[in-house]
Write a protein that holds these residues in place. Structure first.
Motif, PDB file in Angstrom:
ATOM      1  N   THR A 134     -10.184   4.559  -6.970  1.00  0.00           N
ATOM      2  CA  THR A 134      -9.356   3.389  -7.260  1.00  0.00           C
ATOM      3  C   THR A 134      -8.707   2.858  -5.991  1.00  0.00           C
ATOM      4  OG1 THR A 134      -8.876   4.200  -9.496  1.00  0.00           O
ATOM      5  CG2 THR A 134      -7.397   2.524  -8.599  1.00  0.00           C
ATOM      6  N   ALA A 135      -8.216   3.767  -5.150  1.00  0.00           N
ATOM      7  CA  ALA A 135      -7.600   3.350  -3.892  1.00  0.00           C
ATOM      8  C   ALA A 135      -8.597   2.582  -3.029  1.00  0.00           C
ATOM      9  CB  ALA A 135      -7.072   4.569  -3.134  1.00  0.00           C
ATOM     10  N   ALA A 147      -2.506   5.546 -12.256  1.00  0.00           N
ATOM     11  CA  ALA A 147      -1.680   6.752 -12.186  1.00  0.00           C
ATOM     12  C   ALA A 147      -1.158   7.124 -13.570  1.00  0.00           C
ATOM     13  CB  ALA A 147      -0.511   6.531 -11.219  1.00  0.00           C
ATOM     14  N   LEU A 166      -0.402   6.713  -6.469  1.00  0.00           N
ATOM     15  CA  LEU A 166      -1.681   6.847  -7.163  1.00  0.00           C
ATOM     16  C   LEU A 166      -2.363   8.172  -6.815  1.00  0.00           C
ATOM     17  CD1 LEU A 166      -4.225   5.846  -8.691  1.00  0.00           C
ATOM     18  CD2 LEU A 166      -4.835   4.598  -6.601  1.00  0.00           C
ATOM     19  N   ILE A 172      -9.494  -1.201  -4.707  1.00  0.00           N
ATOM     20  CA  ILE A 172      -8.530  -2.312  -4.653  1.00  0.00           C
ATOM     21  C   ILE A 172      -8.882  -3.329  -3.565  1.00  0.00           C
ATOM     22  CG2 ILE A 172      -6.116  -2.926  -4.241  1.00  0.00           C
ATOM     23  CD1 ILE A 172      -5.366  -0.247  -5.594  1.00  0.00           C
ATOM     24  N   ALA A 185      -8.616   8.691  -8.747  1.00  0.00           N
ATOM     25  CA  ALA A 185      -7.526   8.140  -7.937  1.00  0.00           C
ATOM     26  C   ALA A 185      -8.034   7.682  -6.570  1.00  0.00           C
ATOM     27  CB  ALA A 185      -6.427   9.181  -7.771  1.00  0.00           C
ATOM     28  N   ALA A 197       2.585   2.311  -3.203  1.00  0.00           N
ATOM     29  CA  ALA A 197       1.711   2.320  -4.376  1.00  0.00           C
ATOM     30  C   ALA A 197       0.545   3.303  -4.253  1.00  0.00           C
ATOM     31  CB  ALA A 197       1.172   0.909  -4.628  1.00  0.00           C
ATOM     32  N   ILE A 198      -0.155   3.298  -3.132  1.00  0.00           N
ATOM     33  CA  ILE A 198      -1.325   4.169  -2.983  1.00  0.00           C
ATOM     34  C   ILE A 198      -0.933   5.648  -2.956  1.00  0.00           C
ATOM     35  CG2 ILE A 198      -3.300   4.756  -1.531  1.00  0.00           C
ATOM     36  CD1 ILE A 198      -3.548   2.110  -3.056  1.00  0.00           C
ATOM     37  N   SER A 224       0.833  -1.210   0.000  1.00  0.00           N
ATOM     38  CA  SER A 224       0.000   0.000   0.000  1.00  0.00           C
ATOM     39  C   SER A 224       0.863   1.253   0.000  1.00  0.00           C
ATOM     40  CB  SER A 224      -0.933  -0.009   1.214  1.00  0.00           C
ATOM     41  OG  SER A 224      -1.837  -1.095   1.117  1.00  0.00           O
ATOM     42  N   SER A 238      -2.711   0.651  -9.050  1.00  0.00           N
ATOM     43  CA  SER A 238      -2.187   1.946  -8.599  1.00  0.00           C
ATOM     44  C   SER A 238      -1.310   2.599  -9.654  1.00  0.00           C
ATOM     45  CB  SER A 238      -1.398   1.769  -7.297  1.00  0.00           C
ATOM     46  OG  SER A 238      -2.231   1.347  -6.246  1.00  0.00           O
ATOM     47  N   TYR A 239      -0.308   1.867 -10.132  1.00  0.00           N
ATOM     48  CA  TYR A 239       0.603   2.444 -11.118  1.00  0.00           C
ATOM     49  C   TYR A 239      -0.068   2.566 -12.482  1.00  0.00           C
ATOM     50  CZ  TYR A 239       3.943   1.308  -7.437  1.00  0.00           C
ATOM     51  OH  TYR A 239       4.588   1.218  -6.230  1.00  0.00           O
ATOM     52  N   THR A 288      -2.560  -4.405  -6.302  1.00  0.00           N
ATOM     53  CA  THR A 288      -2.298  -3.035  -5.860  1.00  0.00           C
ATOM     54  C   THR A 288      -1.343  -2.328  -6.808  1.00  0.00           C
ATOM     55  OG1 THR A 288      -2.658  -3.631  -3.542  1.00  0.00           O
ATOM     56  CG2 THR A 288      -1.408  -1.617  -3.974  1.00  0.00           C
TER      57      THR A 288
END
Length: 207
Positions: free
Chosen positions: A91-92, A139, A62, A95, A88, A58-59, A55, A135-136, A131
């Motif tokens: 999306t967080a 982003a 994002l 997940i 964003a 990655a988060i 997390s 996330s990526y 994740t």
């Protein structure tokens, strides 16, 4: 195609089907390779790549990308400049909603074969891979709509490499079965394909 692969793998995990032999073959091959190479550098690299699916970082990446894309959209006078930040954040939150129920339902033990305890969710699908992929990937999609063609390609390439690196790092480090990782790539890919098809208003610059 991506959805078909995801359904096939999920079905095989649910019924303990013959396709899971691929997991056992891959784990044996990786362990043999690790033993032959005996490389501390590769082992550290595998763990470092795996950590990129946590997390953190990655988060935050994002959310920062969503904020930056919103700011760039506003400066460019694009419609709905606030939308990247909202996407964003959503999306967080999406997940864990995608991964945790699946882990609890399939309740698949990890590569070491230790039975799950009551407080464990299971290994399928891979949370770290999902994740990283989402996330990526999101982003990159959000920022790609505010930059030119060449920068867009670099962002997409970076997102693919990061998602691939995390998944391969998890398998190399024996943290996950191969199919756990492949399923999360497919799951993340479905979300990214859906998001990529939404109406967009990119800045048409060639820089």
């Amino acid at each position: 195609m991506v959805a078909t692969v995801l359904v096939l793998i999920s079905w095989q995990v649910a019924v303990d089907g013959p396709l899971l032999g691929l997991d056992r073959w891959a784990r044996h091959a990786v362990r043999e390779t690790r033993h032959e190479l005996h490389s501390a550098l590769l082992n550290h690299l595998g763990k470092a790549l795996s950590d990129l699916g946590s997390s953190v970082p990655a988060i935050p990446v994002l959310l920062a990308a969503g904020g930056l894309a919103a700011w760039r959209s506003r400066r460019a006078g694009m419609p709905r400049p606030w939308l990247p930040a909202v996407v964003a954040v959503l999306t967080a939150g999406l997940i864990p909603l995608l991964v945790v129920p699946a882990k609890a339902w399939f309740a698949r033990p990890g590569p070491f074969g230790v039975p799950l305890t009551p407080d464990q969710w299971g290994w399928y699908p891979s949370g770290h891979t999902a994740t990283a992929t989402l996330s990526y990937g999101v982003a990159a999609l959000l920022l790609a709509r505010t930059v030119g063609t060449r920068a867009r390609r670099r962002l997409h390439t970076a997102a693919v490499l990061l998602a691939a690196g995390v998944g391969l790092g998890l398998v190399w480090s024996d943290y996950h079965w191969l199919l756990d990782v492949v399923a999360s790539w497919c799951l993340g890919g479905l979300v990214l394909l859906t998001l990529a098809r939404l109406p967009v208003h990119p800045m048409d610059r060639g820089s």
